[in-house]
Design an enzyme around this catalytic site. Structure first.
Site, PDB file in Angstrom:
ATOM      1  N   TYR A  24      -1.671   0.687  11.212  1.00  0.00           N
ATOM      2  CA  TYR A  24      -1.921   0.155   9.873  1.00  0.00           C
ATOM      3  C   TYR A  24      -0.708   0.380   8.974  1.00  0.00           C
ATOM      4  CZ  TYR A  24      -3.762  -0.679   5.262  1.00  0.00           C
ATOM      5  OH  TYR A  24      -3.937  -1.176   3.980  1.00  0.00           O
TER       6      TYR A  24
ATOM      7  N   SER B  15       0.843  -1.198   0.000  1.00  0.00           N
ATOM      8  CA  SER B  15       0.000   0.000   0.000  1.00  0.00           C
ATOM      9  C   SER B  15       0.875   1.243   0.000  1.00  0.00           C
ATOM     10  CB  SER B  15      -0.885  -0.005   1.256  1.00  0.00           C
ATOM     11  OG  SER B  15      -1.493   1.238   1.479  1.00  0.00           O
TER      12      SER B  15
END
Length: 314
Positions: free
Chosen positions: A142, A118
């Site tokens: 995250y 990501s």
């Protein structure tokens, strides 16, 4: 593949089946409204129930089904959930990745492994846009989980010559996203219900928004490149339309596509999130990749998917 019931997973399954591939999916939770289930695609794949952290199960699946190409999409993907539940996020996103990579290392038929990282793996940076040489320095749960999983994937390529390629994409949106706390589906659902959409942040956060069908195509592109160019092992590619928008600008694009006069409610409550993220996709474009959809077309397709879902419920 893992993560088939997730946002991008269903569209990747659809793309793989259309290409004639035999698809095996590891499924942990049954999600009736997910794209793979609601479209009936689940009936066209081989489905194995289990958790991505179960290395023994992964090895069995890879061996018994003679898997050649692995797509690893399974993850806990919601930033506020990660902030509230960091351990569960680390277990799925980090331990799940090393379990999968170790299973692949022990499976001699595996020839390509695509790991979905990501843009969050880059963390907060002074120099933008991110390119593939930008250091991975996530700080919040995250972001750290994606940085760690990304680095672990690289280590398996360098140390064991595992044929791993890493994709780094922006914020996915599209039909099938059932996480209503996310910007695009939350906005669409609110408007279709006649309610004002809610923006958790101050609306000024900058993001790359990436359509799910483009995401699915990016993953297959990465697998194809790995097969054609073994020197790509351990490499990452950024995928982006390279049109970063603020949260408020994206909401305005959605509202425009919905032809509504409803105004968003800005809460200004988001915390532990990166303010400005933008990706350079120059390397992927130089290899022949390009997005298939412009944002307005992608939003029209997304809205049509949600209209269909809500009409089917009524």
């Amino acid at each position: 593949m893992t993560g088939a019931t997730g946002l991008v997973g269903g569209w990747l399954v659809k793309r793989l089946l259309a290409s004639g591939a035999e698809v095996v999916c590891l499924v942990r939770d049954w999600v009736p409204q997910s794209e793979i289930v609601s479209s009936g695609l689940i009936e066209e794949v081989r489905s194995v129930r289990g958790d991505v952290t179960d290395q023994a199960l992964l090895e069995r699946v890879l061996g018994e089904y003679e898997v050649v190409t692995v797509f690893h999409l399974a993850a806990q993907t919601i930033v506020p959930v990660a902030n509230r539940n960091p351990v569960a996020t680390f277990e799925t996103n980090v331990a799940g990745t090393w379990a999968l990579l170790e299973a692949c290392r022990r499976s001699p038929r595996v020839a390509q492994v695509v790991i979905a990282s990501s843009d969050k793996a880059y963390g907060d940076q002074d120099k933008l846009p991110y390119d593939e040489s930008t250091p991975l320095q996530g700080r919040h749960p995250y972001d750290v989980s994606k940085s760690a999983a990304d680095l672990i994937a690289q280590s398996y390529a360098v140390t064991y010559d595992l044929p791993v390629g890493i994709t780094r994409c922006g914020n996915f949106y599209g039909g099938g996203d059932l996480n209503w706390s996310r910007l695009v589906p939350g906005t669409i659902r609110s408007v279709l219900r006649g309610q004002r959409p809610v923006i958790r942040s101050d609306g000024k956060f900058i993001r790359d928004y990436f359509y799910v069908e483009d995401g699915a195509a990016a993953y297959t592109f990465m697998a194809e490149q790995l097969a054609a160019h073994p020197d790509l092992r351990g490499s990452a590619l950024n995928f982006s339309n390279e049109e970063p928008l603020s949260v408020l600008e994206m909401v305005e694009r959605v509202l425009g596509a919905l032809a509504t006069d409803l105004e968003p409610e800005v809460l200004g409550e988001a915390s532990n999130e990166i303010r400005d993220q933008r990706l350079s996709a120059a390397r992927a474009r130089g290899m022949g990749w390009a997005p298939l959809f412009e944002i307005d077309d992608a939003l029209e397709r997304t809205i049509a998917w949600y209209r269909g879902m809500f009409e089917a419920k009524s």
